[in-house]
Design an enzyme around this catalytic site. Structure first.
Site, PDB file in Angstrom:
ATOM      1  N   GLN A  99       0.855  -1.200   0.000  1.00 61.50           N
ATOM      2  CA  GLN A  99       0.000   0.000   0.000  1.00 61.50           C
ATOM      3  C   GLN A  99       0.880   1.235   0.000  1.00 61.50           C
ATOM      4  O   GLN A  99       0.387   2.349  -0.128  1.00 61.50           O
ATOM      5  CB  GLN A  99      -0.874   0.020   1.259  1.00 61.50           C
ATOM      6  CG  GLN A  99      -1.796  -1.181   1.379  1.00 61.50           C
ATOM      7  CD  GLN A  99      -2.411  -1.260   2.770  1.00 61.50           C
ATOM      8  OE1 GLN A  99      -3.381  -0.572   3.078  1.00 61.50           O
ATOM      9  NE2 GLN A  99      -1.855  -2.099   3.623  1.00 61.50           N
ATOM     10  N   HIS A 117      -1.449   1.235  -4.434  1.00 61.38           N
ATOM     11  CA  HIS A 117      -1.823   2.650  -4.255  1.00 61.38           C
ATOM     12  C   HIS A 117      -0.960   3.590  -5.108  1.00 61.38           C
ATOM     13  O   HIS A 117      -1.005   4.799  -4.917  1.00 61.38           O
ATOM     14  CB  HIS A 117      -1.746   3.045  -2.772  1.00 61.38           C
ATOM     15  CG  HIS A 117      -2.820   2.402  -1.931  1.00 61.38           C
ATOM     16  ND1 HIS A 117      -2.826   2.425  -0.560  1.00 61.38           N
ATOM     17  CD2 HIS A 117      -3.937   1.718  -2.284  1.00 61.38           C
ATOM     18  CE1 HIS A 117      -3.907   1.776  -0.103  1.00 61.38           C
ATOM     19  NE2 HIS A 117      -4.586   1.339  -1.133  1.00 61.38           N
ATOM     20  N   CYS A 128      -3.114  15.257 -21.119  1.00 60.39           N
ATOM     21  CA  CYS A 128      -2.654  14.460 -22.270  1.00 60.39           C
ATOM     22  C   CYS A 128      -2.075  13.107 -21.869  1.00 60.39           C
ATOM     23  O   CYS A 128      -1.739  12.298 -22.728  1.00 60.39           O
ATOM     24  CB  CYS A 128      -1.638  15.242 -23.111  1.00 60.39           C
ATOM     25  SG  CYS A 128       0.013  15.301 -22.374  1.00 60.39           S
ATOM     26  N   CYS A 150       1.925  19.748 -23.021  1.00 59.70           N
ATOM     27  CA  CYS A 150       0.686  20.454 -23.379  1.00 59.70           C
ATOM     28  C   CYS A 150       0.337  21.579 -22.409  1.00 59.70           C
ATOM     29  O   CYS A 150      -0.663  22.271 -22.600  1.00 59.70           O
ATOM     30  CB  CYS A 150      -0.472  19.452 -23.465  1.00 59.70           C
ATOM     31  SG  CYS A 150      -1.123  18.959 -21.874  1.00 59.70           S
ATOM     32  N   THR A 188       0.820  -2.779   8.680  1.00 55.48           N
ATOM     33  CA  THR A 188      -0.361  -2.055   8.193  1.00 55.48           C
ATOM     34  C   THR A 188      -1.470  -2.120   9.231  1.00 55.48           C
ATOM     35  O   THR A 188      -1.634  -3.146   9.900  1.00 55.48           O
ATOM     36  CB  THR A 188      -0.866  -2.604   6.833  1.00 55.48           C
ATOM     37  OG1 THR A 188      -2.128  -1.992   6.525  1.00 55.48           O
ATOM     38  CG2 THR A 188      -1.025  -4.110   6.830  1.00 55.48           C
ATOM     39  N   GLU A 215       1.396  -3.002  16.730  1.00 58.51           N
ATOM     40  CA  GLU A 215       0.269  -3.061  17.670  1.00 58.51           C
ATOM     41  C   GLU A 215      -0.835  -3.929  17.081  1.00 58.51           C
ATOM     42  O   GLU A 215      -0.766  -4.300  15.907  1.00 58.51           O
ATOM     43  CB  GLU A 215      -0.257  -1.645  17.948  1.00 58.51           C
ATOM     44  CG  GLU A 215      -0.726  -0.960  16.683  1.00 58.51           C
ATOM     45  CD  GLU A 215      -1.011   0.533  16.852  1.00 58.51           C
ATOM     46  OE1 GLU A 215      -0.886   1.048  17.963  1.00 58.51           O
ATOM     47  OE2 GLU A 215      -1.376   1.162  15.854  1.00 58.51           O
TER      48      GLU A 215
HETATM   49  P1  OAD Z   1      -1.193   3.097   8.826  1.00 57.97           P
HETATM   50  O1  OAD Z   1      -0.463   4.301   9.249  1.00 57.97           O
HETATM   51  O2  OAD Z   1      -2.662   3.097   8.895  1.00 57.97           O
HETATM   52  O3  OAD Z   1      -0.701   1.860   9.711  1.00 57.97           O
HETATM   53  C1  OAD Z   1       0.650   1.624   9.967  1.00 57.97           C
HETATM   54  C2  OAD Z   1       0.729   0.505  11.000  1.00 57.97           C
HETATM   55  O4  OAD Z   1       2.119   0.211  11.174  1.00 57.97           O
HETATM   56  C3  OAD Z   1       0.178   0.882  12.371  1.00 57.97           C
HETATM   57  O5  OAD Z   1      -0.688  -0.166  12.812  1.00 57.97           O
HETATM   58  C4  OAD Z   1       1.415   0.972  13.255  1.00 57.97           C
HETATM   59  O6  OAD Z   1       1.199   0.482  14.562  1.00 57.97           O
HETATM   60  C5  OAD Z   1       2.370   0.049  12.553  1.00 57.97           C
HETATM   61  N1  OAD Z   1       3.799   0.358  12.741  1.00 57.97           N
HETATM   62  C6  OAD Z   1       4.396   1.559  12.926  1.00 57.97           C
HETATM   63  N2  OAD Z   1       5.734   1.429  13.011  1.00 57.97           N
HETATM   64  C7  OAD Z   1       5.993   0.105  12.865  1.00 57.97           C
HETATM   65  C8  OAD Z   1       7.188  -0.680  12.866  1.00 57.97           C
HETATM   66  N3  OAD Z   1       8.394  -0.133  12.986  1.00 57.97           N
HETATM   67  N4  OAD Z   1       7.065  -2.021  12.707  1.00 57.97           N
HETATM   68  C9  OAD Z   1       5.843  -2.592  12.576  1.00 57.97           C
HETATM   69  N5  OAD Z   1       4.689  -1.908  12.579  1.00 57.97           N
HETATM   70  C10 OAD Z   1       4.764  -0.580  12.705  1.00 57.97           C
HETATM   71  O7  OAD Z   1      -0.659   2.743   7.375  1.00 57.97           O
HETATM   72  P2  OAD Z   1      -1.306   1.796   6.265  1.00 57.97           P
HETATM   73  O8  OAD Z   1      -1.949   0.625   6.883  1.00 57.97           O
HETATM   74  O9  OAD Z   1      -0.249   1.573   5.268  1.00 57.97           O
HETATM   75  O10 OAD Z   1      -3.561   5.143   1.362  1.00 57.97           O
HETATM   76  O11 OAD Z   1      -2.398   2.751   5.661  1.00 57.97           O
HETATM   77  C11 OAD Z   1      -3.153   2.296   4.580  1.00 57.97           C
HETATM   78  C12 OAD Z   1      -3.454   3.397   3.613  1.00 57.97           C
HETATM   79  O12 OAD Z   1      -4.061   4.486   4.308  1.00 57.97           O
HETATM   80  C13 OAD Z   1      -2.230   4.030   2.974  1.00 57.97           C
HETATM   81  O13 OAD Z   1      -1.739   3.307   1.881  1.00 57.97           O
HETATM   82  C14 OAD Z   1      -2.760   5.359   2.526  1.00 57.97           C
HETATM   83  C15 OAD Z   1      -3.636   5.732   3.698  1.00 57.97           C
HETATM   84  O14 OAD Z   1      -4.786   6.348   3.327  1.00 57.97           O
HETATM   85  C16 OAD Z   1      -3.418   5.943   0.275  1.00 57.97           C
HETATM   86  O15 OAD Z   1      -2.590   6.821   0.232  1.00 57.97           O
HETATM   87  C17 OAD Z   1      -4.348   5.637  -0.836  1.00 57.97           C
HETATM   88 ZN    ZN Z   2       0.076  17.160 -21.008  1.00 58.25          ZN
END
Ligand code: OAD
Ligand code: ZN
Length: 246
Positions: A99, A117, A128, A150, A188, A215
Site C-alpha cells: 500500500q 496505491h 494528455c 501540453c 499495516t 500493535e
Molecule cells: P497506517 O499508518 O494506517 O498503519 C501503519 C501501522 O504500522 C500501524 O498499525 C502501526 O502500529 C504500525 N507500525 C508503525 N511502526 C511500525 C514498525 N516499525 N514495525 C511494525 N509496525 C509498525 O498505514 P497503512 O496501513 O499503510 O492510502 O495505511 C493504509 C493506507 O491508508 C495508505 O496506503 C494510505 C492511507 O490512506 C493511500 O494513500 C491511498
Molecule cells: Zn500534457
C-alpha cells in the site's frame, strides 16, 4: 520467537504473498498515516489527498506531495525492507503487495512488487497523459507543476481518497492472495479497503495468515499468528530462522 508451525509452513510453501503498509517504512523515517506518530496528526490527509483538493486547492495539494517527495528522496530502505528482498529469493512464487507509495521496496531490490496505491515519485498529465517517471525532469520549482508537452496539470501517480484502484493491479493482488499458502500482513493497520480484504481472501482459500505489526489491528484476532513488534527487528530474525532450516 517464531512457532515451529510457521517455520514449517514457510519451508513447505511454494507461494508466499505479502502485504505491507506504512509500518515497514517507519524505521526509515517515513511517517505512518495512523498511530502515535501518524501523518494524520499534523495534516488532514483525508481532505488533502482527494481529487477535489487537486482541482480546487492545487497549490496546497502539490505543497503536500512535494513535501512528501522531498522527504522520500532523503530516506533509505531499512533492515525490514532488505529482509523482504531475501524472502523473495526463498520462494518459487512470491508477490509483494504494498500500500506504500514510497518506492522503498523497489529501491531495496524486490522484483515482484504490486504497488496498489501507486508510486508517489511518478506523475502524469491529467490532460494528455504524458508520464514522468521519478523526479528527474520534473518541474520541481513550479508551485503548480505543468506538463512540458501540453501545459496541462500534472498529478502524482497515486490513488487519492475516493478514487478506484487500478483494476488490473487489484485483480493481480487478489489472485496472489487467493493462491498463496502463507500470507503475511506487515506494518499495516489493515483498515483501508480493498487492501484490508486481501488477508481474508487468502484465509478463505486455506492460506496461513500471519500478522507482523507494532500493535494489534482488526486483523489480529483473525490471523493464525500475530507477532507484535518492529518489522526492522522481526523480519531479519525470520530470515535467519528460515536460513537455518534450509
Ligand atoms: P497506517 O499508518 O494506517 O498503519 C501503519 C501501522 O504500522 C500501524 O498499525 C502501526 O502500529 C504500525 N507500525 C508503525 N511502526 C511500525 C514498525 N516499525 N514495525 C511494525 N509496525 C509498525 O498505514 P497503512 O496501513 O499503510 O492510502 O495505511 C493504509 C493506507 O491508508 C495508505 O496506503 C494510505 C492511507 O490512506 C493511500 O494513500 C491511498
Ligand atoms: Zn500534457
Amino acid at each position: 520467537m517464531f512457532s515451529e508451525k510457521l517455520l514449517l509452513r514457510l519451508k513447505h510453501s511454494s507461494q508466499l504473498t505479502i502485504m505491507t503498509g506504512a509500518g515497514v517504512s517507519a524505521e526509515s523515517g517515513v511517517p505512518t498515516f495512523r498511530g502515535k506518530d501518524g501523518l494524520w496528526n499534523n495534516y488532514d490527509v483525508q481532505q488533502l489527498a482527494t481529487p477535489q483538493s487537486l482541482r480546487d486547492n492545487t497549490e496546497i495539494f502539490w505543497k503536500f506531495y512535494s513535501w512528501r517527495r522531498e522527504l522520500l528522496e532523503k530516506v533509505k530502505p531499512n533492515l525490514g525492507h532488505y529482509a523482504l528482498v531475501d524472502m523473495e529469493n526463498f520462494f518459487e512464487h512470491f508477490t509483494l503487495i504494498t500500500q506504500n507509495v514510497d518506492n522503498l521496496h523497489r529501491i531495496a531490490g524486490n522484483k515482484n512488487v504490486l504497488e496498489i496505491h501507486g508510486n508517489i515519485m511518478n506523475s502524469y498529465c491529467i490532460d494528455c497523459g504524458e508520464r514522468i517517471e521519478g523526479m528527474d525532469g520534473f518541474p520541481k520549482t513550479e508551485s503548480i507543476p505543468k506538463c512540458h508537452k501540453c501545459g496541462g496539470f500534472m498529478r502524482p501517480d497515486v490513488v487519492l481518497f475516493g478514487e478506484h484502484l487500478d483494476p488490473q493491479r487489484l485483480r493481480q493482488a487478489q489472485d496472489a492472495a487467493a493462491t498463496c499458502e502463507v500470507f503475511l500482513s506487515i506494518g499495516t493497520s489493515a483498515v483501508v479497503e480493498p487492501a484490508a480484504s486481501l488477508p481474508y481472501i487468502a484465509k478463505g482459500n486455506g492460506a496461513y495468515i500471519v500478522e507482523i505489526n507494532a500493535e494489534k489491528t482488526p486483523l489480529t484476532d483473525n490471523a493464525d499468528e500475530s507477532l507484535i513488534g518492529q518489522t526492522g527487528k522481526i523480519l531479519p530474525l525470520l530470515i535467519m530462522a528460515l536460513d537455518k532450516m534450509r
